[in-house]
Motif scaffolding. Structure first.
Motif, PDB file in Angstrom:
ATOM      1  N   PRO A  51       0.873  -1.186  -0.083  1.00  0.00           N
ATOM      2  CA  PRO A  51       0.160  -0.007   0.037  1.00  0.00           C
ATOM      3  C   PRO A  51       0.855   1.080  -0.041  1.00  0.00           C
ATOM      4  O   PRO A  51       0.545   2.263  -0.798  1.00  0.00           O
ATOM      5  CB  PRO A  51      -0.855  -0.162   1.318  1.00  0.00           C
ATOM      6  N   ALA A  52       1.711   1.212   0.814  1.00  0.00           N
ATOM      7  CA  ALA A  52       2.577   2.632   0.999  1.00  0.00           C
ATOM      8  C   ALA A  52       3.388   2.838  -0.528  1.00  0.00           C
ATOM      9  O   ALA A  52       3.550   3.992  -0.963  1.00  0.00           O
ATOM     10  CB  ALA A  52       3.679   2.408   2.022  1.00  0.00           C
ATOM     11  N   ALA A  53       3.983   1.997  -1.212  1.00  0.00           N
ATOM     12  CA  ALA A  53       4.624   1.910  -2.419  1.00  0.00           C
ATOM     13  C   ALA A  53       3.393   2.445  -3.312  1.00  0.00           C
ATOM     14  O   ALA A  53       3.706   3.268  -4.424  1.00  0.00           O
ATOM     15  CB  ALA A  53       5.352   0.637  -2.867  1.00  0.00           C
ATOM     16  N   THR A  54       2.242   1.891  -3.489  1.00  0.00           N
ATOM     17  CA  THR A  54       0.971   2.290  -4.252  1.00  0.00           C
ATOM     18  C   THR A  54       0.975   3.827  -3.907  1.00  0.00           C
ATOM     19  O   THR A  54       0.590   4.636  -5.186  1.00  0.00           O
ATOM     20  CB  THR A  54      -0.061   1.508  -4.187  1.00  0.00           C
ATOM     21  N   LEU A  55       0.876   4.339  -2.829  1.00  0.00           N
ATOM     22  CA  LEU A  55       0.330   5.750  -2.518  1.00  0.00           C
ATOM     23  C   LEU A  55       1.464   6.553  -2.987  1.00  0.00           C
ATOM     24  O   LEU A  55       1.227   7.631  -3.645  1.00  0.00           O
ATOM     25  CB  LEU A  55       0.070   5.908  -1.122  1.00  0.00           C
ATOM     26  N   ASP A  56       2.729   6.219  -2.959  1.00  0.00           N
ATOM     27  CA  ASP A  56       3.671   6.675  -3.362  1.00  0.00           C
ATOM     28  C   ASP A  56       3.905   7.036  -5.041  1.00  0.00           C
ATOM     29  O   ASP A  56       4.105   8.153  -5.367  1.00  0.00           O
ATOM     30  CB  ASP A  56       5.274   6.259  -3.093  1.00  0.00           C
ATOM     31  N   PHE A  57       3.364   6.097  -5.507  1.00  0.00           N
ATOM     32  CA  PHE A  57       3.144   6.191  -7.015  1.00  0.00           C
ATOM     33  C   PHE A  57       2.027   6.954  -7.310  1.00  0.00           C
ATOM     34  O   PHE A  57       2.340   7.895  -8.387  1.00  0.00           O
ATOM     35  CB  PHE A  57       2.908   4.402  -7.508  1.00  0.00           C
ATOM     36  N   LEU A  58       1.294   7.084  -6.726  1.00  0.00           N
ATOM     37  CA  LEU A  58       0.008   7.915  -7.089  1.00  0.00           C
ATOM     38  C   LEU A  58       0.408   9.323  -6.744  1.00  0.00           C
ATOM     39  O   LEU A  58      -0.050  10.271  -7.641  1.00  0.00           O
ATOM     40  CB  LEU A  58      -1.263   7.741  -6.241  1.00  0.00           C
ATOM     41  N   GLY A  59       1.471   9.612  -5.874  1.00  0.00           N
ATOM     42  CA  GLY A  59       1.582  10.901  -5.379  1.00  0.00           C
ATOM     43  C   GLY A  59       2.584  11.510  -6.608  1.00  0.00           C
ATOM     44  O   GLY A  59       2.468  12.621  -7.120  1.00  0.00           O
ATOM     45  N   ARG A  60       3.538  10.490  -7.155  1.00  0.00           N
ATOM     46  CA  ARG A  60       4.336  11.002  -8.334  1.00  0.00           C
ATOM     47  C   ARG A  60       3.307  11.235  -9.420  1.00  0.00           C
ATOM     48  O   ARG A  60       3.768  12.141 -10.346  1.00  0.00           O
ATOM     49  CB  ARG A  60       5.306   9.736  -8.478  1.00  0.00           C
ATOM     50  N   LEU A  61       2.443  10.199  -9.891  1.00  0.00           N
ATOM     51  CA  LEU A  61       1.655  10.296 -10.987  1.00  0.00           C
ATOM     52  C   LEU A  61       1.108  11.810 -10.920  1.00  0.00           C
ATOM     53  O   LEU A  61       0.793  12.574 -11.882  1.00  0.00           O
ATOM     54  CB  LEU A  61       0.563   9.431 -10.920  1.00  0.00           C
ATOM     55  N   GLN A  62       0.541  12.406  -9.925  1.00  0.00           N
ATOM     56  CA  GLN A  62      -0.149  13.724  -9.708  1.00  0.00           C
ATOM     57  C   GLN A  62       0.924  14.864  -9.789  1.00  0.00           C
ATOM     58  O   GLN A  62       0.547  15.811 -10.518  1.00  0.00           O
ATOM     59  CB  GLN A  62      -0.853  13.699  -8.151  1.00  0.00           C
ATOM     60  N   ALA A  63       2.115  14.427  -9.449  1.00  0.00           N
ATOM     61  CA  ALA A  63       3.204  15.515  -9.367  1.00  0.00           C
ATOM     62  C   ALA A  63       3.490  15.594 -10.911  1.00  0.00           C
ATOM     63  O   ALA A  63       3.926  16.880 -11.054  1.00  0.00           O
ATOM     64  CB  ALA A  63       4.191  15.103  -8.500  1.00  0.00           C
ATOM     65  N   TYR A  64       3.523  14.713 -11.645  1.00  0.00           N
ATOM     66  CA  TYR A  64       4.211  14.956 -13.035  1.00  0.00           C
ATOM     67  C   TYR A  64       3.302  15.119 -14.081  1.00  0.00           C
ATOM     68  O   TYR A  64       3.488  15.338 -15.360  1.00  0.00           O
ATOM     69  CB  TYR A  64       4.902  13.431 -13.311  1.00  0.00           C
ATOM     70  N   THR A  65       1.919  15.318 -13.550  1.00  0.00           N
ATOM     71  CA  THR A  65       0.910  15.653 -14.580  1.00  0.00           C
ATOM     72  C   THR A  65       0.751  17.333 -14.732  1.00  0.00           C
ATOM     73  O   THR A  65       0.541  17.921 -13.647  1.00  0.00           O
ATOM     74  CB  THR A  65      -0.512  14.955 -14.008  1.00  0.00           C
ATOM     75  N   PRO A  66       1.123  17.927 -15.886  1.00  0.00           N
ATOM     76  CA  PRO A  66       0.953  19.217 -16.036  1.00  0.00           C
ATOM     77  C   PRO A  66      -0.413  19.806 -15.817  1.00  0.00           C
ATOM     78  O   PRO A  66      -1.157  19.591 -16.825  1.00  0.00           O
ATOM     79  CB  PRO A  66       1.531  19.563 -17.728  1.00  0.00           C
ATOM     80  N   ALA A  67      -0.828  20.332 -14.848  1.00  0.00           N
ATOM     81  CA  ALA A  67      -2.302  20.845 -14.440  1.00  0.00           C
ATOM     82  C   ALA A  67      -2.387  22.280 -13.915  1.00  0.00           C
ATOM     83  O   ALA A  67      -1.713  22.429 -12.966  1.00  0.00           O
ATOM     84  CB  ALA A  67      -2.877  19.614 -13.797  1.00  0.00           C
ATOM     85  N   ALA A  68      -3.215  22.908 -14.400  1.00  0.00           N
ATOM     86  CA  ALA A  68      -3.506  24.167 -14.007  1.00  0.00           C
ATOM     87  C   ALA A  68      -4.860  24.170 -13.163  1.00  0.00           C
ATOM     88  O   ALA A  68      -5.071  25.101 -12.329  1.00  0.00           O
ATOM     89  CB  ALA A  68      -3.972  25.295 -14.888  1.00  0.00           C
ATOM     90  N   LYS A  69      -5.643  22.966 -13.148  1.00  0.00           N
ATOM     91  CA  LYS A  69      -6.846  22.891 -12.350  1.00  0.00           C
ATOM     92  C   LYS A  69      -7.051  21.301 -12.356  1.00  0.00           C
ATOM     93  O   LYS A  69      -6.500  20.601 -13.113  1.00  0.00           O
ATOM     94  CB  LYS A  69      -8.100  23.472 -13.175  1.00  0.00           C
ATOM     95  N   ASP A  70      -8.008  21.087 -11.436  1.00  0.00           N
ATOM     96  CA  ASP A  70      -8.293  19.543 -11.277  1.00  0.00           C
ATOM     97  C   ASP A  70      -8.470  18.825 -12.486  1.00  0.00           C
ATOM     98  O   ASP A  70      -8.243  17.588 -12.604  1.00  0.00           O
ATOM     99  CB  ASP A  70      -9.822  19.553 -10.310  1.00  0.00           C
ATOM    100  N   GLN A  71      -9.249  19.482 -13.243  1.00  0.00           N
ATOM    101  CA  GLN A  71      -9.869  18.729 -14.620  1.00  0.00           C
ATOM    102  C   GLN A  71      -8.678  18.316 -15.554  1.00  0.00           C
ATOM    103  O   GLN A  71      -8.997  17.734 -16.518  1.00  0.00           O
ATOM    104  CB  GLN A  71     -10.842  19.630 -15.268  1.00  0.00           C
ATOM    105  N   ASP A  72      -7.645  18.931 -15.271  1.00  0.00           N
ATOM    106  CA  ASP A  72      -6.545  18.802 -16.163  1.00  0.00           C
ATOM    107  C   ASP A  72      -5.565  17.484 -15.749  1.00  0.00           C
ATOM    108  O   ASP A  72      -4.811  16.836 -16.549  1.00  0.00           O
ATOM    109  CB  ASP A  72      -5.298  20.005 -16.326  1.00  0.00           C
ATOM    110  N   HIS A  73      -6.084  17.099 -14.448  1.00  0.00           N
ATOM    111  CA  HIS A  73      -5.386  15.802 -14.102  1.00  0.00           C
ATOM    112  C   HIS A  73      -6.089  14.545 -14.909  1.00  0.00           C
ATOM    113  O   HIS A  73      -7.187  14.388 -15.422  1.00  0.00           O
ATOM    114  CB  HIS A  73      -5.723  15.629 -12.607  1.00  0.00           C
ATOM    115  N   ILE A  74      -5.314  13.372 -14.909  1.00  0.00           N
ATOM    116  CA  ILE A  74      -5.745  11.947 -15.160  1.00  0.00           C
ATOM    117  C   ILE A  74      -6.634  11.429 -14.470  1.00  0.00           C
ATOM    118  O   ILE A  74      -6.759  11.360 -13.268  1.00  0.00           O
ATOM    119  CB  ILE A  74      -4.505  11.192 -15.460  1.00  0.00           C
ATOM    120  N   ARG A  75      -7.721  10.777 -14.976  1.00  0.00           N
ATOM    121  CA  ARG A  75      -8.805   9.967 -14.214  1.00  0.00           C
ATOM    122  C   ARG A  75      -8.013   8.753 -14.084  1.00  0.00           C
ATOM    123  O   ARG A  75      -7.589   8.074 -15.008  1.00  0.00           O
ATOM    124  CB  ARG A  75      -9.914   9.765 -14.927  1.00  0.00           C
ATOM    125  N   VAL A  76      -7.919   8.192 -12.702  1.00  0.00           N
ATOM    126  CA  VAL A  76      -7.737   6.917 -12.327  1.00  0.00           C
ATOM    127  C   VAL A  76      -8.527   6.304 -11.703  1.00  0.00           C
ATOM    128  O   VAL A  76      -9.075   6.659 -10.687  1.00  0.00           O
ATOM    129  CB  VAL A  76      -6.136   7.212 -11.479  1.00  0.00           C
TER     130      VAL A  76
END
Length: 229
Positions: A13-38
């Motif tokens: 679980p901890a490794a998965t949450l770390d992965f999700l944090g990186r996924l969010q950090a690497y997505t170029p986004a100015a607003k919520d709607q710019d992020h990837i749906r997961v």
């Protein structure tokens, strides 16, 4: 619009949450709607991938099918060892799976190294040996007693031990690989980067999970094509 990403997680679980944090950090986004749906199936009940015959494959296949049924268009799995079941996951879901092992092997080759050290389980080491050999690279692994020490440390990290002692032990294992001739190291277990950083060793450190997150962003935003099914 972006592709919907399905993540087979929970290993651990901890490794998965770390992965999700990186996924969010690497997505170029100015607003919520710019992020990837997961779509996430964070399932810590997947049988131990390090126990032969434990039955992880069918559980992962069921998870993959559920993600496909929920609308996922491409899959990712931030667990190196579980990639032994990649073919089953792809068949069960009909979806492409972004290859964590292949991405790390390519990154190792790109450093110019000829001998690559891997911190990983025995199952992960078998996969990396094949992928690295296909690129003409040799794998450097820990000797038997040190591999046992790595596995003991891995389970401590899974239990929440991110202490200075754990960091020192992981760095010592990494140094063993360098002393045995590794010119580049792959953190081939998603728990390893939780206690190991590039500053801890004197050769390049490739974080397979970090590369996976970056590639998921590129694929889902259609900056590069998804893998072929």
């Amino acid at each position: 619009m972006s592709l919907i990403l399905g993540v087979l997680g929970g290993m651990g679980p901890a490794a998965t949450l770390d992965f999700l944090g990186r996924l969010q950090a690497y997505t170029p986004a100015a607003k919520d709607q710019d992020h990837i749906r997961v779509l996430m199936d964070l399932n810590p009940q997947v049988p131990d991938r390090n126990t032969p015959g434990a039955g992880a494959g069918p559980v992962l296949a069921e998870m993959a099918g559920g993600l496909a049924g929920g609308g996922a268009e491409v899959l990712a799995m931030p667990c190196n060892t579980a990639h032994a079941h990649a073919d089953l996951i792809i068949r069960a879901s009909g979806l492409p799976l972004i290859d964590m092992i292949g991405g790390a092997a390519k990154a190792a080759a790109d450093t110019g190294a000829r001998r690559v050290g891997v911190l990983g389980t025995k199952g992960a080491l078998r996969l990396y040996r094949e992928y690295l050999a296909a690129r003409g690279l040799g794998l450097v692994s820990l000797e038997a007693t040190r591999q046992e020490a790595f596995m003991a440390l891995l389970y401590r990290i899974k239990a929440g031990d991110l202490s200075a002692e754990a960091r020192t032990e992981m760095a010592s294992l990494a140094h063993d690989l360098v002393a045995d001739g590794a010119e580049t190291l792959i953190a081939g277990c998603t728990e390893a980067p939780l206690v190991l950083a590039p500053r801890d060793i004197q050769v390049p450190l490739i974080d397979a999970g970090d590369l996976l997150a970056r590639r998921c962003v590129a694929v889902c935003l259609e900056h590069e094509p998804p893998p072929q099914v």
